[in-house]
Design an enzyme around this catalytic site. Structure first.
Site, PDB file in Angstrom:
ATOM      1  N   HIS A 133     -41.426 -44.070  29.873  1.00  0.00           N
ATOM      2  CA  HIS A 133     -40.626 -42.936  29.712  1.00  0.00           C
ATOM      3  C   HIS A 133     -39.138 -43.136  29.488  1.00  0.00           C
ATOM      4  O   HIS A 133     -38.873 -44.249  29.774  1.00  0.00           O
ATOM      5  CB  HIS A 133     -41.154 -42.104  31.057  1.00  0.00           C
ATOM      6  N   LYS A 137     -36.294 -40.584  34.414  1.00  0.00           N
ATOM      7  CA  LYS A 137     -37.730 -40.251  35.103  1.00  0.00           C
ATOM      8  C   LYS A 137     -37.831 -40.666  36.570  1.00  0.00           C
ATOM      9  O   LYS A 137     -37.339 -41.758  36.778  1.00  0.00           O
ATOM     10  CB  LYS A 137     -38.895 -40.574  34.246  1.00  0.00           C
TER      11      LYS A 137
END
Length: 241
Positions: A133, A137
């Site tokens: 990600h 995040k």
């Protein structure tokens, strides 16, 4: 459909707001910017069919309480919930309809289904999950990676989660390794590697735009309108029940 949107000023909230437009009858965001209410108390009681939450896992109690007060269903698209927060979610589902998923992608739901099939077919194979990600995040492993682990555990009851790998940590038969990468602006990549001594099967899902996740959240919200109390997830959405 009439929706209350929690996390309205966040990236996902803005995308969902753009899709639903006039169907949004209330907006809440902790920053209180753009004329959005900072709290549910500030928003007040509104008539809505569903509360959509893409804010932060710590808001779970407030989201569930508000939905119950106004008699609405809940769609929780946030991840990173603690054990206590998850317990609140499952308890609330005994009183109101709750849709809870670590990922709102129909593709991920299919990936979970395929993972179960492949792991069941190769019971002795090593299984590793990799998730990637963007560098902003906050939670790791991702909620989606945990969904994939639960898919494995559904056909391997003795499986246990091993997050990261460092030092002397020879893998055991029942472990499922989860590796998390955080870099750049990657929206989301999830891979499941199923490896036997003679072959490896790799299942991969890659998100190219957050619009797909927003669309899934909207589909979940429409699915939840008028549902009886209980817990729902992407499998229910896929099957239509």
């Amino acid at each position: 459909m009439r929706a209350v949107l929690c996390g309205a000023n966040g990236a996902m909230g803005k995308l969902i707001d753009g899709i639903l437009a006039d169907e949004v009858v209330g907006r809440v965001s902790i920053d209180g910017e753009n004329g959005v209410s900072k709290t549910f108390a500030e928003l007040g009681m509104v008539e809505a069919d569903v509360v959509i939450d893409f804010s932060h896992h710590t808001a779970a109690a407030d989201v569930l309480s508000y939905a119950e007060k106004i008699g609405a269903s809940v769609v929780i698209g946030t991840t990173g919930h603690t054990a206590e927060e998850k317990a609140l979610i499952f308890e609330a589902a005994q009183r109101i309809p709750v849709f809870y998923s670590g990922n709102m992608s129909l593709g991920i739901a299919l990936l979970c289904s395929m993972t179960r099939q492949v792991v069941e077919r190769f019971p002795e194979a090593d299984v590793e999950i990799v998730e990637i990600h963007h560098n902003r995040k906050v939670d790791a492993p991702s909620g989606t990676a945990k969904m994939l682990f639960e898919a494995v555990k559904s056909v391997r009851p003795n499986a246990y989660e091993h997050d990261g790998r460092s030092g002397e940590c020879k893998r055991t038969k029942d472990e499922v390794g989860i590796s998390s990468l955080r870099m750049g602006n990657v929206v989301g990549v999830h891979e499941v590697h199923v490896c036997t001594p003679s072959q490896t099967i790799t299942l991969r899902h890659e998100v190219s735009t957050r619009n797909m996740l927003a669309e899934g959240g909207v589909e979940a919200a429409r699915f939840m309108v008028g549902k009886p109390k209980g817990m729902y997830n992407m499998e229910n959405l896929l099957s239509g029940r």
